[in-house]
Scaffold this motif. Structure first.
Motif, PDB file in Angstrom:
ATOM      1  N   ASP A   1       0.828  -1.200   0.000  1.00  0.00           N
ATOM      2  CA  ASP A   1       0.000   0.000   0.000  1.00  0.00           C
ATOM      3  C   ASP A   1       0.864   1.252   0.000  1.00  0.00           C
ATOM      4  OD1 ASP A   1      -3.023  -0.456   0.166  1.00  0.00           O
ATOM      5  OD2 ASP A   1      -2.292  -1.938   1.580  1.00  0.00           O
ATOM      6  N   ALA A   2       2.015   1.207   0.668  1.00  0.00           N
ATOM      7  CA  ALA A   2       2.909   2.368   0.680  1.00  0.00           C
ATOM      8  C   ALA A   2       3.402   2.690  -0.729  1.00  0.00           C
ATOM      9  CB  ALA A   2       4.097   2.100   1.608  1.00  0.00           C
ATOM     10  N   GLU A   3       3.705   1.657  -1.521  1.00  0.00           N
ATOM     11  CA  GLU A   3       4.154   1.879  -2.898  1.00  0.00           C
ATOM     12  C   GLU A   3       3.015   2.430  -3.753  1.00  0.00           C
ATOM     13  OE1 GLU A   3       7.658  -1.405  -3.666  1.00  0.00           O
ATOM     14  OE2 GLU A   3       5.597  -2.143  -3.448  1.00  0.00           O
ATOM     15  N   ILE A   4       1.815   1.899  -3.537  1.00  0.00           N
ATOM     16  CA  ILE A   4       0.659   2.374  -4.303  1.00  0.00           C
ATOM     17  C   ILE A   4       0.324   3.815  -3.916  1.00  0.00           C
ATOM     18  CG2 ILE A   4      -1.817   2.011  -4.683  1.00  0.00           C
ATOM     19  CD1 ILE A   4      -1.120  -1.046  -4.404  1.00  0.00           C
ATOM     20  N   ALA A   5       0.497   4.148  -2.627  1.00  0.00           N
ATOM     21  CA  ALA A   5       0.304   5.537  -2.198  1.00  0.00           C
ATOM     22  C   ALA A   5       1.305   6.457  -2.893  1.00  0.00           C
ATOM     23  CB  ALA A   5       0.455   5.635  -0.683  1.00  0.00           C
ATOM     24  N   ASP A   6       2.537   6.011  -3.023  1.00  0.00           N
ATOM     25  CA  ASP A   6       3.547   6.802  -3.725  1.00  0.00           C
ATOM     26  C   ASP A   6       3.151   7.051  -5.178  1.00  0.00           C
ATOM     27  OD1 ASP A   6       5.257   7.332  -1.667  1.00  0.00           O
ATOM     28  OD2 ASP A   6       6.823   5.926  -2.284  1.00  0.00           O
TER      29      ASP A   6
END
Length: 246
Positions: free
Chosen positions: A217-222
């Motif tokens: 999710d952190a990568e998708i948020a980025d």
């Protein structure tokens, strides 16, 4: 002696009821409705192109624009002008060339509407035999990609244009694979494109794809934050809907 123009009666005849947008235009700007209705009446008639052909073109334009409401209005217009389910499916297949598979996702709604209007049984159509090796391979690919269940849009495209489905599957298999760039990063690019275009179905589809190949999710948020730089805060609005906060 000229009779008074009545736009409400015109649209009731066309659609069987007065659409809400027509009633509101009549309330707030009756002259605008009169001029729009007369313009519509001048354009949507047999000319160099038949009325049926014009309605089919409008179905295609609105599928490509992913504008379901207008697409359905013109699907009814096409059917009322004599268009068949097979003609609609063929027109909607063309939209994939211009706006990709999302245009087909939208177009499926037109076919579902047409099936209901025409009283066609589900399963009627021009589907190729499942014994065809290329078709079986394409269906197996989509089933695997979707985690074991064949997506509805695949079933409908196979039913009405199996050769198109096979060609798209070949293209997808060639592009969406680990190569110079990883499959995960390619899925994240597609998340970013759909976030920037504010297209929720595409965001959902490729968020699932990215997570399948290890994205967090952190990568998708980025990705959504990067998209914000080019498409503004609405991109974050749409992308954030698919993030899980634990």
């Amino acid at each position: 002696m000229s009779t008074e123009f009545n736009g409400l009666e015109f649209f009731e005849q066309v659609y069987g009821q007065v659409p809400e947008w027509v009633a509101k235009m009549h309330h707030f700007a009756p002259k605008a409705l009169e001029y729009y209705t007369k313009l519509r009446g001048e354009i949507l008639v047999d000319g160099a192109l038949s009325k049926k052909e014009k309605e089919l073109i409008l179905v295609g334009i609105n599928a490509a624009r992913r504008y379901e409401r207008s697409m359905i209005y013109h699907t009814k217009g096409a059917i009322d002008s004599g268009a068949t389910l097979e003609e609609l499916a063929d027109i909607l297949s063309v939209c994939i060339i211009s706006r990709g598979i999302p245009a087909w996702f939208t177009g499926v709604k037109a076919l579902e509407y047409a099936v209901s209007e025409l009283g066609v049984k589900q399963g009627d159509g021009s589907s190729a035999s499942f014994s065809d090796e290329a078709a079986v391979s394409a269906l197996a690919y989509y089933e695997k990609e979707a985690g074991g269940e064949l997506p509805g849009w695949v079933k409908v495209l196979h039913q009405y244009n199996p050769a198109c489905l096979e060609g798209y599957a070949d293209l997808r298999k060639t592009v969406l694979r680990d190569h110079v760039v990883s499959r995960k990063l390619k899925e994240l690019v597609l998340v970013g494109i759909n976030v920037a275009e504010m297209y929720p179905k595409g965001i959902e589809l490729h968020t699932q794809g990215a997570k399948k190949f290890g994205a967090t999710d952190a990568e998708i948020a980025d990705v959504s934050l990067v998209a914000l730089l080019t498409a503004g805060i609405p991109a974050w609005f749409e992308g954030s809907d698919f993030l899980e906060v634990k």
